[in-house]
Write an enzyme that holds these catalytic residues in place. Structure first.
Site, PDB file in Angstrom:
ATOM      1  N   VAL A 155      57.104   2.180  66.540  1.00 33.07           N
ATOM      2  CA  VAL A 155      55.873   2.747  66.698  1.00 33.07           C
ATOM      3  C   VAL A 155      54.650   1.927  66.953  1.00 33.07           C
ATOM      4  O   VAL A 155      53.722   2.146  67.676  1.00 33.07           O
ATOM      5  CB  VAL A 155      55.642   3.615  65.351  1.00 33.07           C
ATOM      6  CG1 VAL A 155      54.273   4.578  65.450  1.00 33.07           C
ATOM      7  CG2 VAL A 155      56.854   4.581  65.081  1.00 33.07           C
ATOM      8  N   GLU A 156      54.759   0.765  66.079  1.00 33.36           N
ATOM      9  CA  GLU A 156      53.679  -0.096  66.364  1.00 33.36           C
ATOM     10  C   GLU A 156      53.492  -0.995  67.702  1.00 33.36           C
ATOM     11  O   GLU A 156      52.344  -1.025  68.272  1.00 33.36           O
ATOM     12  CB  GLU A 156      53.655  -1.199  65.293  1.00 33.36           C
ATOM     13  CG  GLU A 156      53.296  -0.625  63.861  1.00 33.36           C
ATOM     14  CD  GLU A 156      51.638  -0.266  63.761  1.00 33.36           C
ATOM     15  OE1 GLU A 156      50.898  -1.091  64.459  1.00 33.36           O
ATOM     16  OE2 GLU A 156      51.216   0.471  63.103  1.00 33.36           O
ATOM     17  N   SER A 157      54.733  -1.413  68.058  1.00 33.71           N
ATOM     18  CA  SER A 157      54.764  -2.436  68.972  1.00 33.71           C
ATOM     19  C   SER A 157      55.649  -2.444  70.169  1.00 33.71           C
ATOM     20  O   SER A 157      55.888  -3.130  70.943  1.00 33.71           O
ATOM     21  CB  SER A 157      54.647  -3.857  68.645  1.00 33.71           C
ATOM     22  OG  SER A 157      55.843  -3.961  67.927  1.00 33.71           O
ATOM     23  N   SER A 510      50.099  -1.086  71.422  1.00 32.04           N
ATOM     24  CA  SER A 510      51.474  -0.751  71.226  1.00 32.04           C
ATOM     25  C   SER A 510      52.085  -0.017  72.598  1.00 32.04           C
ATOM     26  O   SER A 510      51.585   0.938  72.523  1.00 32.04           O
ATOM     27  CB  SER A 510      52.024  -0.085  70.023  1.00 32.04           C
ATOM     28  OG  SER A 510      53.180   0.302  69.981  1.00 32.04           O
TER      29      SER A 510
END
Length: 540
Positions: A155-157, A510
């Protein structure tokens, strides 16, 4: 819920949480009498340890790690004896460690349907995580944390350690510079440890553990990781004052945070169903370590030399050690594919016996009146090669007194060059290409000239409405810049919202996050909440 005094003081929640300022706890002077009996208590503690030591040792033989006093999940699940641990597929081991409560709402179903209709997006996320997911899951199990957190970098990156957001958040876990430094992730001309897979994972799990201990709820802890613990705490307190529920689905939050946990839940729902995984044609991730850290004891060694000794590509070295900016490394350890470690060590020993230098790079100080072209010719380099190695502008290459990385041949130092070890922290400084002063505040801003101070002033203006005042809370710098970026690019994100969330962009915070399916707006997307984002957002 009333926060601990230190937390209340830190977040400025004196009135919003408890209704009145909270005083520090009074000292119990009667308890101080126990000091007299400390020697006796110490002897009793030693005797108890000897009596129970055998039992404790038996409890954690599988890990060699002492059971924590308070673990996010029970220590029984924290030890590495889960049935899925020896499974050939990492996803099976991942499923066995799921411990977070499930979230079920319309946003979860929307994201899950999207990924099911676009299996290529899920395949890219898993392939990106092939090098790193085993290590992250291993660390989660060692700490006794839910294995769902191994999906958070998706989800982040998009599991890309080189991901960089417009707000300067970097790495798998997207730390902003200030919070990265707070958690020991140093940043310099040589390297950025926010992109170090090992160091950043440790820092992220430390931060998540702290957030869980603060919130007592994993969904609120994740919301705090995205929005900032101060903002989430105030939103929870507001609901408490109004007698409303304080769960993730109940508090007011910006749209990005409202979508944050549902995306994680959607990925979890897909991966925990083996039949669905097979139906979508998702790859199998081997349940074995991809890389291993090898000690170099602070030696300078070239990236291409590492690749040659390990018999791997330069790109593979960079993928496993993404924190390094320069073509020469000065490190205590380096990450290499596990199946190449033995070969690397043998070749390294043989190479050192020949007394050949491990690095062909040296340090050179620019002399007055010396042009970049002359320096490049002197060391048989191209201008672009010299500029790329030093990471500075063309004008900076000719700055008198500027230290530069230069190539040497055969390990012999040309006249004027010095061993790279002498460079140390005296590193190149970039000189602005355009020396023209910026236009006055009354006129239109010159888009071609952007200074960090100018950007900082604008960001603080977005936060406080008063230009030029510095930000006192270092944890808010990402939220401020990000809040501004969200406002300026809302239309662009809406246009991209129907596209694949896993698409990668080099400058995006991201790639999987930047292009997400469009969702219905909620109260959290109102103007008042946008102001709250600019004011309170304190994520990493």
């Amino acid at each position: 819920m009333c926060y601990h005094y230190d937390s209340v003081k830190y977040f400025g929640l004196f009135d919003s949480v408890c209704g009145k300022p909270v005083a520090p706890p009074a000292i119990d002077y009667q308890a101080c009498r126990l000091i007299t009996y400390r020697p006796i208590l110490a002897l009793l503690a030693v005797g108890l340890t000897l009596l129970t030591g055998g039992v404790n040792a038996a409890n954690d033989q599988s890990t060699g790690v002492a059971a924590p006093e308070k673990s996010p999940i029970s220590w029984v699940r924290a030890v590495n004896t889960r049935p899925g641990r020896d499974a050939p597929d990492l996803l099976e081991r991942l499923r066995d460690g799921f411990a977070m409560p499930d979230l079920d709402n319309e946003l979860v179903r929307k994201y899950q349907n999207y990924y099911m209709k676009n299996p290529g997006a899920m395949r890219r996320l898993l392939e990106n995580g092939r090098r790193y997911a085993y290590y992250v899951l291993e660390e989660l199990e060692r700490r006794g944390m839910p294995s769902e957190l191994a999906l958070l970098p998706m989800v982040e990156s998009s599991y890309n350690p080189k991901a960089l957001s417009p707000a300067r958040a970097a790495g798998l876990w997207q730390f902003i510079p200030s919070t990265g430094r707070n958690y020991g992730l140093s940043q310099s001309w040589w390297e950025d440890n926010r992109r170090d897979v090992v160091s950043s994972t440790g820092a992220a799990l430390d931060y998540l553990s702290y957030l869980y201990s603060l919130m007592g709820d994993w969904h609120l802890a994740l919301a705090s990781y995205n929005w900032g613990e101060g903002a989430v705490g105030r939103s929870v307190a507001k609901n408490q004052q109004q007698g409303l529920p304080t769960g993730y689905d109940d508090i007011r939050m910006p749209a990005e945070t409202k979508n944050y946990v549902p995306r994680l839940q959607a990925i979890k729902n897909i991966l925990r169903d083996p039949q669905l995984v097979a139906q979508m044609g998702l790859p199998v991730l081997p349940n074995r370590p991809y890389f291993e850290s090898v000690a170099l004891y602070g030696k300078h060694i070239d990236i291409d030399t590492v690749a040659k000794l390990a018999n791997i590509s330069v790109d593979e070295v960079k993928a496993l050690n993404p924190e390094h900016y320069r073509p020469v490394l000065k490190v205590e350890t380096i990450n290499l594919p596990k199946d190449r470690v033995t070969q690397f060590k043998a070749n390294l020993n043989s190479y050192q016996e020949t007394e050949k230098p491990l690095s062909r790079w040296a340090s050179y100080t620019v002399q007055p009146g010396e042009k970049p072209e002359r320096i490049a010719d002197k060391f048989k380099m191209s201008i672009s090669q010299l500029q790329e190695a030093n990471g500075v502008s063309l004008k900076s290459l000719g700055k008198p007194g500027q230290p530069l990385l230069v190539l040497t041949e055969g390990g012999e130092l040309p006249k004027g060059a010095a061993p790279i070890a002498e460079m140390g922290d005296n590193t190149p400084v970039s000189v602005p290409e355009d020396d023209k002063p910026p236009r006055s505040a009354g006129g239109k801003s010159d888009q071609g000239v952007k200074s960090s101070a100018k950007d900082s002033g604008k960001n603080n203006e977005a936060k406080t409405g008063k230009p030029g005042k510095p930000n006192k809370d270092t944890k808010n710098d990402r939220g401020i810049a990000k809040g501004k970026a969200e406002k300026s690019s809302a239309a662009e994100r809406s246009a991209k919202s129907s596209k694949e969330p896993g698409a990668t962009k080099p400058s995006a915070r991201s790639s999987d996050k930047a292009a997400s399916p469009k969702v219905a707006s909620s109260k959290s997307g109102s103007k008042s909440d946008n102001k709250t984002v600019s004011k309170d957002k304190a994520k990493r």
